[in-house]
Design an enzyme around this catalytic site. Structure first.
Site, PDB file in Angstrom:
ATOM      1  N   GLU A  93       0.819  -1.213   0.000  1.00  0.00           N
ATOM      2  CA  GLU A  93       0.000   0.000   0.000  1.00  0.00           C
ATOM      3  C   GLU A  93       0.852   1.262   0.000  1.00  0.00           C
ATOM      4  O   GLU A  93       1.958   1.270   0.542  1.00  0.00           O
ATOM      5  CB  GLU A  93      -0.850   0.048   1.266  1.00  0.00           C
ATOM      6  CG  GLU A  93      -1.793  -1.098   1.415  1.00  0.00           C
ATOM      7  CD  GLU A  93      -2.584  -0.998   2.709  1.00  0.00           C
ATOM      8  OE1 GLU A  93      -3.195  -1.999   3.077  1.00  0.00           O
ATOM      9  OE2 GLU A  93      -2.571   0.067   3.348  1.00  0.00           O
ATOM     10  N   CYS A 106       3.220   8.489   0.999  1.00  0.00           N
ATOM     11  CA  CYS A 106       3.681   7.560   2.035  1.00  0.00           C
ATOM     12  C   CYS A 106       3.959   6.214   1.364  1.00  0.00           C
ATOM     13  O   CYS A 106       3.069   5.640   0.728  1.00  0.00           O
ATOM     14  CB  CYS A 106       2.586   7.431   3.092  1.00  0.00           C
ATOM     15  SG  CYS A 106       2.951   6.230   4.352  1.00  0.00           S
ATOM     16  N   CYS A 113       5.515  -7.057   7.774  1.00  0.00           N
ATOM     17  CA  CYS A 113       6.443  -6.534   8.790  1.00  0.00           C
ATOM     18  C   CYS A 113       6.572  -7.519   9.939  1.00  0.00           C
ATOM     19  O   CYS A 113       5.569  -8.000  10.469  1.00  0.00           O
ATOM     20  CB  CYS A 113       5.975  -5.184   9.310  1.00  0.00           C
ATOM     21  SG  CYS A 113       7.213  -4.405  10.371  1.00  0.00           S
ATOM     22  N   CYS A 117       4.129  -4.645  15.926  1.00  0.00           N
ATOM     23  CA  CYS A 117       3.448  -3.682  16.807  1.00  0.00           C
ATOM     24  C   CYS A 117       1.974  -4.083  16.877  1.00  0.00           C
ATOM     25  O   CYS A 117       1.342  -4.344  15.844  1.00  0.00           O
ATOM     26  CB  CYS A 117       3.578  -2.261  16.256  1.00  0.00           C
ATOM     27  SG  CYS A 117       5.280  -1.768  15.970  1.00  0.00           S
ATOM     28  N   CYS A 120      -0.995  -2.362  14.821  1.00  0.00           N
ATOM     29  CA  CYS A 120      -0.750  -2.175  13.397  1.00  0.00           C
ATOM     30  C   CYS A 120      -1.217  -3.392  12.597  1.00  0.00           C
ATOM     31  O   CYS A 120      -0.845  -4.531  12.907  1.00  0.00           O
ATOM     32  CB  CYS A 120       0.742  -1.947  13.185  1.00  0.00           C
ATOM     33  SG  CYS A 120       1.237  -2.022  11.471  1.00  0.00           S
ATOM     34  N   GLY A 162       5.902  -2.038   6.610  1.00  0.00           N
ATOM     35  CA  GLY A 162       7.281  -2.470   6.796  1.00  0.00           C
ATOM     36  C   GLY A 162       8.117  -1.522   7.623  1.00  0.00           C
ATOM     37  O   GLY A 162       7.737  -0.390   7.900  1.00  0.00           O
ATOM     38  N   GLU A 163       9.256  -2.044   8.057  1.00  0.00           N
ATOM     39  CA  GLU A 163      10.226  -1.267   8.842  1.00  0.00           C
ATOM     40  C   GLU A 163      11.378  -0.932   7.897  1.00  0.00           C
ATOM     41  O   GLU A 163      12.193  -1.797   7.554  1.00  0.00           O
ATOM     42  CB  GLU A 163      10.685  -2.120  10.041  1.00  0.00           C
ATOM     43  CG  GLU A 163      11.920  -1.643  10.765  1.00  0.00           C
ATOM     44  CD  GLU A 163      11.893  -0.184  11.190  1.00  0.00           C
ATOM     45  OE1 GLU A 163      11.130   0.175  12.087  1.00  0.00           O
ATOM     46  OE2 GLU A 163      12.673   0.621  10.612  1.00  0.00           O
ATOM     47  N   SER A 190      10.613   6.669   8.781  1.00  0.00           N
ATOM     48  CA  SER A 190       9.986   6.403  10.072  1.00  0.00           C
ATOM     49  C   SER A 190      10.377   5.008  10.555  1.00  0.00           C
ATOM     50  O   SER A 190      10.253   4.031   9.817  1.00  0.00           O
ATOM     51  CB  SER A 190       8.463   6.494   9.913  1.00  0.00           C
ATOM     52  OG  SER A 190       7.836   6.018  11.071  1.00  0.00           O
ATOM     53  N   SER A 213       8.654   5.989  16.082  1.00  0.00           N
ATOM     54  CA  SER A 213       7.373   5.586  16.617  1.00  0.00           C
ATOM     55  C   SER A 213       7.576   5.262  18.098  1.00  0.00           C
ATOM     56  O   SER A 213       8.186   4.247  18.432  1.00  0.00           O
ATOM     57  CB  SER A 213       6.929   4.345  15.818  1.00  0.00           C
ATOM     58  OG  SER A 213       5.604   4.064  16.015  1.00  0.00           O
ATOM     59  N   ASN A 215       5.049   6.008  21.080  1.00  0.00           N
ATOM     60  CA  ASN A 215       3.748   5.425  21.465  1.00  0.00           C
ATOM     61  C   ASN A 215       3.491   5.129  22.940  1.00  0.00           C
ATOM     62  O   ASN A 215       2.377   4.734  23.303  1.00  0.00           O
ATOM     63  CB  ASN A 215       3.473   4.136  20.666  1.00  0.00           C
ATOM     64  CG  ASN A 215       3.568   4.399  19.187  1.00  0.00           C
ATOM     65  OD1 ASN A 215       3.090   5.429  18.718  1.00  0.00           O
ATOM     66  ND2 ASN A 215       4.226   3.525  18.447  1.00  0.00           N
ATOM     67  N   ASN A 289      -6.548   4.256  14.570  1.00  0.00           N
ATOM     68  CA  ASN A 289      -7.564   3.871  13.590  1.00  0.00           C
ATOM     69  C   ASN A 289      -8.072   2.473  13.943  1.00  0.00           C
ATOM     70  O   ASN A 289      -7.325   1.500  13.817  1.00  0.00           O
ATOM     71  CB  ASN A 289      -6.955   3.812  12.186  1.00  0.00           C
ATOM     72  CG  ASN A 289      -7.177   5.087  11.415  1.00  0.00           C
ATOM     73  OD1 ASN A 289      -8.282   5.610  11.359  1.00  0.00           O
ATOM     74  ND2 ASN A 289      -6.113   5.592  10.826  1.00  0.00           N
ATOM     75  N   CYS A 334      -1.528   2.052   8.327  1.00  0.00           N
ATOM     76  CA  CYS A 334      -0.623   1.075   7.733  1.00  0.00           C
ATOM     77  C   CYS A 334      -1.237  -0.317   7.598  1.00  0.00           C
ATOM     78  O   CYS A 334      -1.573  -0.947   8.582  1.00  0.00           O
ATOM     79  CB  CYS A 334       0.575   1.059   8.664  1.00  0.00           C
ATOM     80  SG  CYS A 334       1.754  -0.174   8.426  1.00  0.00           S
TER      81      CYS A 334
HETATM   82  S1  SF4 Z   1       3.927   0.026  12.884  1.00  0.00           S
HETATM   83 FE1  SF4 Z   1       5.540  -0.138  11.336  1.00  0.00          FE
HETATM   84  S2  SF4 Z   1       7.155  -1.287  12.426  1.00  0.00           S
HETATM   85 FE2  SF4 Z   1       5.279  -1.605  13.618  1.00  0.00          FE
HETATM   86  S3  SF4 Z   1       4.410  -3.518  12.782  1.00  0.00           S
HETATM   87 FE3  SF4 Z   1       3.482  -1.777  11.635  1.00  0.00          FE
HETATM   88  S4  SF4 Z   1       4.758  -1.592   9.818  1.00  0.00           S
HETATM   89 FE4  SF4 Z   1       5.925  -2.777  11.306  1.00  0.00          FE
END
Ligand code: SF4
Length: 367
Positions: A93, A106, A113, A117, A120, A162-163, A190, A213, A215, A289, A334
């Site tokens: 995406e 973005c 990933c 998290c 997410c 993804g990271e 990010s 991030s 949080n 969200n 995401c």
């Molecule tokens: S927030 Fe980013 S790093 Fe965390 S699981 Fe989602 S995509 Fe991966």
């Protein structure tokens, strides 16, 4: 998948060498590079090159970009979400976000990933392979072409699926190509706090902006919602951020997903302000969200609670922006759009959804 070399996978210096081996005289290679800087997806459009040169290029190389599978109607704020299909069938995406005269795209950096998290959707569905530079650039060029915004006016954020710092080498090649059109100060990476990646990023001559991030204002809660904290503790992350070299006039961004009743109290805002004191940083507060795939206790705070949190930060000397509704109505967080696709596929007998524990067991945070 094609065996041809995708020219968008090559950093500018490597591109020059590679083209020089196939295309002559030298000015022809320069012409090809200029077309690539414009983000074209076919040799046919390189109309200032003789046909035999274009044919020679097409025998060895490709300039293919990911295919747009769906794009949403523009949301109330103008944002458009794209779902792309990669050559191997993976789906990723990207989001186009027009914000006044600051237009951003973005991008995703991985087709999933492993960081996991818990707030997410991408993390819920688990690990996916690294995207190539051509796949990352292809998202950018496709959206830029469709939306017809001059490249030098675009901002790019690696904040999609993804990271990015777990795909470091491909990220650096992608940045090098982007920088032919866009100033590094317009590009933001990010991260969930991958310390080795932050340290490598700090060594680059041309650094993008850094967003982290965070949080939660303390290690215990951060580890609950971001298991990566067990490997890279919050204290070490903050120390790395304090060492990170920032160009004059630049700030880093502290991202903070607001979860009702979990990390959004007045005390949390005070603790966050204390945690980031001394950093050249602004906070981007992101109201959660809600999504059917995520823990149902996770709720978006009310506007009143969001305002109270933000006001407390401001009173404690923190600069804050709030991503109030950007793309909320098009599932812009995401992985949410792809999550809907996968859920639909399950309903019709396709690939089953993974459980959260399966996702977590796939986690591999080593670089
Ligand atoms: S927030 Fe980013 S790093 Fe965390 S699981 Fe989602 S995509 Fe991966």
């Amino acid at each position: 998948m094609s065996d041809l070399i995708n020219l968008y996978d090559l950093a500018p210096a490597q591109l020059e060498r590679t083209l020089g081996e196939v295309v002559s005289p030298a000015f022809r290679a320069k012409q090809v590079a200029e077309w690539l800087h414009r983000g074209v997806d076919s040799f046919d459009v390189m109309t200032n090159l003789p046909k035999d040169v274009r044919s020679a290029l097409a025998e060895k190389f490709t300039v293919a970009q990911p295919e747009v599978l769906t794009r949403t109607e523009p949301a109330s704020d103008g944002s458009v979400k794209y779902l792309f299909r990669l050559a191997d069938g993976n789906r990723i995406e990207s989001v186009f976000m027009p914000i006044g005269d600051r237009t951003s795209i973005c991008l995703s950096s991985q087709a999933g990933c492993a960081v996991g998290c818990t707030f997410c959707v991408t993390g819920f569905f688990g690990a996916g392979r690294n995207l190539t530079p051509a796949e990352m650039l292809g998202q950018f060029f496709t959206i830029q072409r469709e939306q017809q915004i001059p490249m030098e006016q675009m901002n790019v954020v690696f904040m999609g699926m993804g990271e990015p710092l777990l795909n470091f080498d491909n990220l650096v090649t992608t940045l090098d190509v982007l920088y032919t059109n866009i100033a590094p100060r317009r590009v933001t990476v990010s991260t969930s706090g991958i310390l080795p990646g932050i340290e490598e990023l700090a060594k680059l001559d041309r650094r993008p902006n850094l967003a982290i991030s965070v949080n939660a204002p303390d290690r215990k809660r951060r580890e609950e919602i971001m298991p990566i904290t067990a490997k890279y503790p919050l204290e070490r992350l903050m120390a790395a951020l304090r060492r990170f070299p920032l160009e004059k006039g630049r700030d880093m961004t502290i991202e903070y997903v607001l979860l009702a009743g979990y990390n959004d109290s007045t005390q949390d805002a005070v603790a966050l302000a204390k945690l980031i004191r001394g950093l050249h940083a602004k906070v981007n507060a992101i109201p959660f969200n809600e999504d059917a795939n995520l823990p149902q206790w996770m709720k978006r705070p009310s506007d009143r609670e969001i305002d109270r949190f933000v006001d407390t930060l401001v009173r404690n000397g923190v600069r804050v922006t709030v991503r109030r509704s950007k793309g909320r109505d098009i599932a812009a967080a995401c992985g949410q759009l792809r999550g809907k696709e996968v859920a639909k596929s399950r309903a019709t007998g396709g690939r089953p959804l993974r459980t959260a524990s399966e996702s977590a067991s796939e986690a591999d945070w080593r670089r």
